[in-house]
Scaffold this motif. Structure first.
Motif, mmCIF file in Angstrom:
data_model
loop_
_atom_site.group_PDB
_atom_site.id
_atom_site.type_symbol
_atom_site.label_atom_id
_atom_site.label_comp_id
_atom_site.label_asym_id
_atom_site.label_seq_id
_atom_site.Cartn_x
_atom_site.Cartn_y
_atom_site.Cartn_z
ATOM 1 N N GLY A 50 0.746 -1.265 -0.131
ATOM 2 C CA GLY A 50 0.124 0.003 -0.140
ATOM 3 C C GLY A 50 0.748 1.470 0.155
ATOM 4 N N SER A 51 2.097 1.140 -0.598
ATOM 5 C CA SER A 51 2.969 2.371 -0.251
ATOM 6 C C SER A 51 2.580 3.174 -1.784
ATOM 7 N N GLY A 52 1.836 2.654 -2.575
ATOM 8 C CA GLY A 52 1.501 3.509 -3.881
ATOM 9 C C GLY A 52 2.519 3.156 -5.074
ATOM 10 N N LYS A 53 3.011 1.920 -5.211
ATOM 11 C CA LYS A 53 3.543 1.384 -6.245
ATOM 12 C C LYS A 53 2.857 1.269 -7.620
ATOM 13 N N ARG A 70 -4.119 3.559 4.331
ATOM 14 C CA ARG A 70 -4.717 3.628 3.081
ATOM 15 C C ARG A 70 -5.198 2.162 2.552
ATOM 16 N N THR A 71 -4.088 1.228 2.862
ATOM 17 C CA THR A 71 -4.341 -0.400 2.453
ATOM 18 C C THR A 71 -5.726 -0.573 3.068
ATOM 19 N N ALA A 72 -5.818 -0.429 4.324
ATOM 20 C CA ALA A 72 -6.922 -0.939 5.039
ATOM 21 C C ALA A 72 -8.526 -0.526 4.485
ATOM 22 N N ARG A 73 -8.218 0.990 4.010
ATOM 23 C CA ARG A 73 -9.301 1.432 3.277
ATOM 24 C C ARG A 73 -9.699 0.845 2.113
ATOM 25 N N ARG A 74 -8.464 0.776 1.321
ATOM 26 C CA ARG A 74 -8.645 -0.143 -0.245
ATOM 27 C C ARG A 74 -9.082 -1.290 -0.254
ATOM 28 N N ASP A 75 -8.915 -2.006 0.802
ATOM 29 C CA ASP A 75 -9.106 -3.508 0.518
ATOM 30 C C ASP A 75 -10.073 -3.828 1.570
ATOM 31 N N GLY A 76 -10.514 -2.761 2.477
ATOM 32 C CA GLY A 76 -11.623 -3.165 3.299
ATOM 33 C C GLY A 76 -11.308 -4.137 4.378
ATOM 34 N N VAL A 77 -10.203 -4.226 4.859
ATOM 35 C CA VAL A 77 -9.420 -5.215 5.922
ATOM 36 C C VAL A 77 -9.335 -4.579 6.991
ATOM 37 N N SER A 78 -8.996 -5.182 8.345
ATOM 38 C CA SER A 78 -8.664 -4.290 9.497
ATOM 39 C C SER A 78 -7.096 -3.695 9.268
ATOM 40 N N GLU A 79 -6.928 -2.657 10.052
ATOM 41 C CA GLU A 79 -5.615 -2.157 10.037
ATOM 42 C C GLU A 79 -4.589 -3.142 10.681
ATOM 43 N N ASN A 112 5.716 9.492 -0.765
ATOM 44 C CA ASN A 112 4.216 9.462 -1.048
ATOM 45 C C ASN A 112 3.557 9.608 0.156
ATOM 46 N N ASN A 113 4.233 10.598 1.147
ATOM 47 C CA ASN A 113 3.362 10.932 2.342
ATOM 48 C C ASN A 113 2.326 11.911 2.311
ATOM 49 N N THR A 114 2.167 12.799 1.386
ATOM 50 C CA THR A 114 1.285 13.765 1.259
ATOM 51 C C THR A 114 -0.115 13.119 0.854
ATOM 52 N N ASP A 115 -1.169 13.427 1.521
ATOM 53 C CA ASP A 115 -2.420 12.848 0.925
ATOM 54 C C ASP A 115 -2.792 13.567 -0.386
ATOM 55 N N ASN A 116 -3.009 12.988 -1.614
ATOM 56 C CA ASN A 116 -3.318 13.591 -2.893
ATOM 57 C C ASN A 116 -4.691 13.297 -3.064
ATOM 58 N N LYS A 117 -5.346 14.372 -3.998
ATOM 59 C CA LYS A 117 -6.593 14.046 -4.322
ATOM 60 C C LYS A 117 -6.470 12.940 -5.551
ATOM 61 N N GLU A 118 -7.578 12.910 -6.339
ATOM 62 C CA GLU A 118 -7.429 12.116 -7.565
ATOM 63 C C GLU A 118 -6.241 12.376 -8.411
ATOM 64 N N ASP A 119 -5.854 13.388 -8.644
ATOM 65 C CA ASP A 119 -4.955 13.918 -9.879
ATOM 66 C C ASP A 119 -3.395 13.367 -9.430
ATOM 67 N N PHE A 120 -2.998 13.142 -8.196
ATOM 68 C CA PHE A 120 -1.925 12.818 -7.585
ATOM 69 C C PHE A 120 -0.867 13.463 -8.300
ATOM 70 N N ALA A 121 -0.999 15.062 -8.135
ATOM 71 C CA ALA A 121 -0.163 15.937 -8.723
ATOM 72 C C ALA A 121 0.922 16.081 -7.855
ATOM 73 N N GLY A 122 1.159 15.648 -6.704
ATOM 74 C CA GLY A 122 2.401 15.697 -5.846
ATOM 75 C C GLY A 122 3.408 14.667 -6.499
ATOM 76 N N LEU A 123 2.794 13.538 -6.869
ATOM 77 C CA LEU A 123 3.758 12.467 -7.347
ATOM 78 C C LEU A 123 3.901 12.604 -8.754
ATOM 79 N N GLU A 124 3.051 13.263 -9.592
ATOM 80 C CA GLU A 124 3.252 13.434 -10.884
ATOM 81 C C GLU A 124 4.725 14.192 -10.964
#
Ligand code: ATP
Length: 206
Positions: A12-15, A140-149, A175-187
Motif C-alpha cells: 500500500g505504499s503507492g507502487k 490507505r491499504t485498510a481502506r482500499r481493501d476493506g480489511v482491518s488495520e 508518497n506521504n502527502t495525501d493527494n486528491k484523484e490527480d496525484f499531482a504531488g507524485l506526478e
C-alpha cells in the motif's frame, strides 16, 4: 541491452499509483504479481509441477490452481514453502526478464513488491522505492481493501523494514502527502525521475 528500473515499496505504499504515472509517459511496465499468476495458469509447467508434488487437492474442479488450498499446504510447512519458491522464483524471474527484453519503450520498469526480499534487485540497473510512513501505509491499504488495520500491520511486519528498504534504494519517491484523484504531488516527482532515466537509458545504449 535495455535499461531496467526496479520499482518497489511496502504494501500500500503507492507502487501501482506511481507505476501508472510512468506508464502514462509511455514506459512499459512488467508487473511481478501478474507474472506470478500467469506462471501457474492451467497448461503451464508450473501448475503441472505443483499438482504433481502436492496432489490433485490443490486444484479446483476446473483444473485451475486452488490458491487457498496451496496456501494451507505451505502455511506451517517451511520445507514445502521452500520447495514452492524454488520452483516458481526462477520461472518468474526469467519470464520477467523476457518481458523486459520485448519492451520497446526507452526503458522498462519491473514492478516488484518484494524486490529486495527476493534478491531481484540484482536483475535491475537501478532501484526506485515508493516511501510512505507506516501509519499512512496501513490506513490507505485498510481502506482500499476493506480489511482491518491489524491485518495490514501483520503483512507489513513480514516485509523488510522501511529503513532497510530506503538504505538499498537508488531513488526514492515520497508518497506521504495525501493527494486528491490527480496525484499531482507524485506526478512532478515522476516527471523529474523520468528525465533522469531517459538520460541513463541513452548512455547505457552507447
Ligand atoms: P500493494 O502493495 O498492496 O499492491 P501499492 O503499493 O501498489 O499496493 P497503491 O494501490 O498504488 O499501492 O496505493 C494504495 C492505496 O492508497 C490506493 O487506494 C491508492 O489510491 C491510495 N494512495 C496512494 N497514494 C496516495 C496519495 N498520495 N494520497 C492518497 N491516496 C493514495
Amino acid at each position: 541491452s535495455q535499461f531496467i528500473l526496479g520499482l518497489t515499496g511496502g504494501i500500500g505504499s503507492g507502487k501501482t499509483t506511481v507505476a501508472n504515472l510512468f506508464a502514462k509517459k509511455g514506459i512499459t511496465l512488467v508487473d511481478a504479481d501478474v507474472i506470478a499468476r500467469d506462471v501457474v495458469m492451467p497448461g503451464t509447467q508450473g501448475l503441472a509441477a505443483i499438482a504433481n508434488h502436492f496432489g490433485e487437492g490443490v486444484l479446483l474442479p476446473d483444473g485451475s490452481l486452488n490458491r487457498q488450498a496451496l496456501r494451507e499446504r505451505v502455511f506451517s510447512a517451511p520445507g514445502e514453502r521452500l520447495w514452492l519458491n524454488g520452483l516458481l522464483h526462477p520461472i518468474i524471474r526469467s519470464e520477467m526478464l523476457d518481458a523486459a527484453k520485448k519492451a520497446t519503450s526507452e526503458y522498462v520498469i519491473l514492478v516488484v513488491p518484494l524486490l529486495f526480499e527476493n534478491g531481484l534487485d540484482r536483475l535491475v540497473d537501478r532501484t526506485l522505492v515508493v516511501d510512505v510512513e507506516p501509519s499512512r501505509q496501513i490506513s490507505r491499504t485498510a481502506r482500499r481493501d476493506g480489511v482491518s488495520e491489524a491485518q495490514v500491520a501483520n503483512i507489513l511486519a513480514s516485509q523488510i523494514s522501511r529503513d532497510e528498504r530506503l538504505a538499498k534504494a537508488d531513488d526514492v519517491i515520497n508518497n506521504n502527502t495525501d493527494n486528491k484523484e490527480d496525484f499531482a504531488g507524485l506526478e512532478s516527482q515522476v516527471t523529474a525521475l523520468h528525465q533522469r532515466y531517459l538520460q541513463l537509458a541513452a548512455s547505457k545504449k552507447q
